[in-house]
Scaffold this motif. Structure first.
Motif, PDB file in Angstrom:
ATOM      1  N   THR B 163       0.856  -1.194   0.000  1.00 49.32           N
ATOM      2  CA  THR B 163       0.000   0.000   0.000  1.00 49.32           C
ATOM      3  C   THR B 163       0.895   1.248   0.000  1.00 49.32           C
ATOM      4  OG1 THR B 163      -1.505  -1.297   1.344  1.00 49.32           O
ATOM      5  CG2 THR B 163      -2.118   0.976   0.988  1.00 49.32           C
ATOM      6  N   VAL B 169      -0.354  12.660  -2.372  1.00 48.94           N
ATOM      7  CA  VAL B 169      -1.515  12.942  -1.530  1.00 48.94           C
ATOM      8  C   VAL B 169      -1.206  14.178  -0.676  1.00 48.94           C
ATOM      9  CG1 VAL B 169      -3.025  11.983   0.257  1.00 48.94           C
ATOM     10  CG2 VAL B 169      -2.034  10.486  -1.452  1.00 48.94           C
ATOM     11  N   LEU B 171      -0.813  16.637   2.476  1.00 48.87           N
ATOM     12  CA  LEU B 171      -0.290  16.324   3.810  1.00 48.87           C
ATOM     13  C   LEU B 171      -1.400  16.391   4.845  1.00 48.87           C
ATOM     14  CD1 LEU B 171       2.854  18.602   3.655  1.00 48.87           C
ATOM     15  CD2 LEU B 171       2.800  16.136   3.300  1.00 48.87           C
ATOM     16  N   GLN B 172      -1.164  15.759   5.985  1.00 45.86           N
ATOM     17  CA  GLN B 172      -2.097  15.907   7.115  1.00 45.86           C
ATOM     18  C   GLN B 172      -1.913  17.286   7.732  1.00 45.86           C
ATOM     19  OE1 GLN B 172      -1.711  11.189   8.222  1.00 45.86           O
ATOM     20  NE2 GLN B 172      -1.204  12.672   9.775  1.00 45.86           N
ATOM     21  N   PHE B 178       0.432  11.494   4.512  1.00 48.33           N
ATOM     22  CA  PHE B 178      -0.678  10.599   4.861  1.00 48.33           C
ATOM     23  C   PHE B 178      -0.324   9.137   4.593  1.00 48.33           C
ATOM     24  CE2 PHE B 178      -4.516   8.285   3.472  1.00 48.33           C
ATOM     25  CZ  PHE B 178      -5.244   8.358   4.632  1.00 48.33           C
ATOM     26  N   ASP B 179      -0.734   8.263   5.510  1.00 45.45           N
ATOM     27  CA  ASP B 179      -0.600   6.822   5.302  1.00 45.45           C
ATOM     28  C   ASP B 179      -1.877   6.152   5.782  1.00 45.45           C
ATOM     29  OD1 ASP B 179       0.122   4.216   5.017  1.00 45.45           O
ATOM     30  OD2 ASP B 179       1.569   4.182   6.658  1.00 45.45           O
ATOM     31  N   MET B 180      -2.596   5.533   4.867  1.00 50.37           N
ATOM     32  CA  MET B 180      -3.873   4.923   5.259  1.00 50.37           C
ATOM     33  C   MET B 180      -3.687   3.748   6.208  1.00 50.37           C
ATOM     34  SD  MET B 180      -4.828   3.120   1.657  1.00 50.37           S
ATOM     35  CE  MET B 180      -6.355   2.314   1.961  1.00 50.37           C
ATOM     36  N   LEU B 181      -2.467   3.181   6.257  1.00 56.16           N
ATOM     37  CA  LEU B 181      -2.228   2.056   7.160  1.00 56.16           C
ATOM     38  C   LEU B 181      -1.558   2.501   8.464  1.00 56.16           C
ATOM     39  CD1 LEU B 181      -1.126  -0.767   4.688  1.00 56.16           C
ATOM     40  CD2 LEU B 181      -3.406  -0.124   5.427  1.00 56.16           C
ATOM     41  N   ASP B 182      -1.363   3.783   8.634  1.00 56.17           N
ATOM     42  CA  ASP B 182      -0.903   4.348   9.908  1.00 56.17           C
ATOM     43  C   ASP B 182       0.373   3.689  10.423  1.00 56.17           C
ATOM     44  OD1 ASP B 182      -1.017   5.920  12.198  1.00 56.17           O
ATOM     45  OD2 ASP B 182      -2.091   4.386  13.316  1.00 56.17           O
ATOM     46  N   ARG B 185       3.655   7.979  12.612  1.00 57.53           N
ATOM     47  CA  ARG B 185       2.849   9.146  13.015  1.00 57.53           C
ATOM     48  C   ARG B 185       3.662  10.037  13.938  1.00 57.53           C
ATOM     49  NH1 ARG B 185       1.118   5.535  16.927  1.00 57.53           N
ATOM     50  NH2 ARG B 185       0.242   4.191  15.338  1.00 57.53           N
ATOM     51  N   ALA B 199       3.006  -2.972   7.421  1.00 60.60           N
ATOM     52  CA  ALA B 199       1.962  -2.659   8.397  1.00 60.60           C
ATOM     53  C   ALA B 199       1.660  -3.784   9.373  1.00 60.60           C
ATOM     54  CB  ALA B 199       0.684  -2.193   7.706  1.00 60.60           C
TER      55      ALA B 199
END
Lengths: 172, 261
Positions: B163, B169, B171-172, B178-182, B185, B199
């Motif tokens: 992924t 994308v 940024l936060q 951003f990483d959809m799999l977190d 952080r 992940a």
């Protein structure tokens, strides 16, 4: 800024004299900011429908050796809008709103100015689907409610739509 | 980890044209003259790569070369195997994603860096990510070097094996890619990683270091951007890129053809 086309066959938004707006913040919103923005947008009079677009926030890892592992993403939180809990399935990266007048659109622009601490883009135009497609026909049959058109992805399901009932301010 | 998979060059190479800070940074990355900014332990590195348990031996795919009876071959005598090849390590990968929002490095530069400075590597370049395949201990050397130096900002460059998104994308709000799999952080003023590249959760939090400030990113980036250093502002780089493209198109890289005509 663009404005809705008024000429041509059925070129207006689904509701006829309504105004559609697109808000694109320069950052992906936190759940707290998303909640603040949506609450204030829903506080406005004349909101017809709202669509949130953004990156997907999956519950589980979908690919690779980690397939099936849980993902507790900090951006994936339940937010409260008009007293109703809404689970964020996507981040709030783009907001499409259909409102009844330019006055409400300007009010929403002011809300964005006050809510975001970073730049954002704000457009008026036609952003929701106007015609029923084969996918819509398969989901909703003939003569669907025009307000449901374009509210989910083609592969999405209708249960992704959250119905938020607004209380009438002029209570009888 | 031994350093003998590095290439010793007998000449001073010129890597990239240009007079801007971006061109200078590209030369630094390609020529391996990067500044070390942080420390990451071998155990932490092994954990986030996720190919073997931290502290365990390197699994092998064949016996050490010294124990194998290799056929007589002048090339084998001439070329010294890398430490990973000598030990018979498995081929493993490391994959970086760099945000288009002034990440310090970019996939092409990472590939040049790997191919120019290390032996036994197979870099793969994609639009928003870059993968290097090599023998496990050689790969770890390359990964560690990139993570510890100015080639990486923990907020704008991440390790992602599956992924692999984030490059283009937005940024936060906290400025992290951003990483959809977190996997990574921000916690306090540092970036932590509590999952490996693909992940799978780790039993530890790996501190990747402090993110760079916007000003520092703008200074250290190798990305030309209209809101920072535009490509067209670097006349020398434009001239040479145009020259390469023109000659490639007209003559298929055959020097001398132009003069002969």
């Amino acid at each position: 800024m663009t404005s809705p086309t008024e000429s041509g066959y059925n070129c207006g938004s689904a509701g006829g004299d309504t105004v559609q707006i697109e808000i694109v913040p320069q950052r992906i919103l936190n759940p707290e900011t998303s909640e603040k923005l949506l609450r204030r947008v829903y506080d406005c009079d004349g909101i017809i429908r709202v669509q949130v677009q953004g990156s997907r926030l999956p519950d589980k890892v979908g690919y690779g050796p980690g397939t099936g592992e849980k993902v507790n993403h900090p951006l994936k939180k339940s937010i409260e809008v008009e007293g109703q809990q809404v689970n964020m399935r996507v981040t709030l990266s783009r907001l499409l709103v259909e409102v009844d007048s330019d006055r409400t659109a300007d009010e929403i622009k002011k809300i964005c100015d006050e809510t975001f601490s970073f730049p954002f883009e704000f457009y008026k135009g036609v952003f929701f689907k106007k015609y029923s497609t084969i996918v819509d026909y398969a989901k909703m049959g003939p003569n669907p409610d025009e307000r449901l058109l374009g509210m989910t992805d083609p592969k999405g399901k209708l249960d992704q739509i959250v119905y938020i009932e607004k209380e009438r301010k002029d209570s009888e | 980890m031994a350093d003998t998979c590095k290439i010793n060059k007998a000449y001073k190479a010129q890597y990239y044209p240009g007079t801007t800070s971006v061109a200078e940074n590209r030369r630094k990355h390609m020529g391996h003259k990067t500044e070390k900014l942080r420390e990451i332990s071998d155990e932490d590195l092994t954990a986030v790569l996720g190919h073997r348990a931290p502290g365990s031996d390197y699994p092998s795919t064949h016996p050490p070369l010294a124990e194998m009876e290799e056929p007589p071959c002048p090339i084998r005598e001439l070329v010294e195997p890398t430490p990973g090849a000598k030990a018979g390590d498995r081929i493993r990968y490391v994959q970086f994603v760099d945000s288009m929002y002034n990440a310090p490095s970019v996939p092409y530069v990472r590939s040049y860096y790997a191919a120019i400075n290390f032996r036994g590597v197979d870099p793969g370049t994609l639009s928003g990510r870059q993968i290097v395949e090599a023998r496990e201990r050689d790969m770890e050397l390359i990964a560690k070097d990139q993570l510890e130096t100015e080639m990486t900002c923990p907020a704008r460059s991440h390790l992602r094996g599956a992924t692999v998104h984030g490059h283009s994308v937005r940024l936060q709000e906290d400025g992290v890619m951003f990483d959809m799999l977190d996997r990574a952080r921000r916690e306090g003023d540092v970036i932590i990683m509590d999952k490996d590249q693909v992940a799978i959760p780790l039993d530890r939090k790996v501190v990747l270091g402090k993110p760079m400030s916007e000003a520092e990113l703008a200074k250290r980036t190798t990305i030309y951007r209209v809101d920072n250093v535009p490509f067209r502002s670097d006349a020398e780089a434009v001239e040479w890129v145009q020259r390469v493209y023109l000659q490639r198109t007209q003559y298929g890289f055959r020097p001398g053809v132009e003069k002969a005509q």
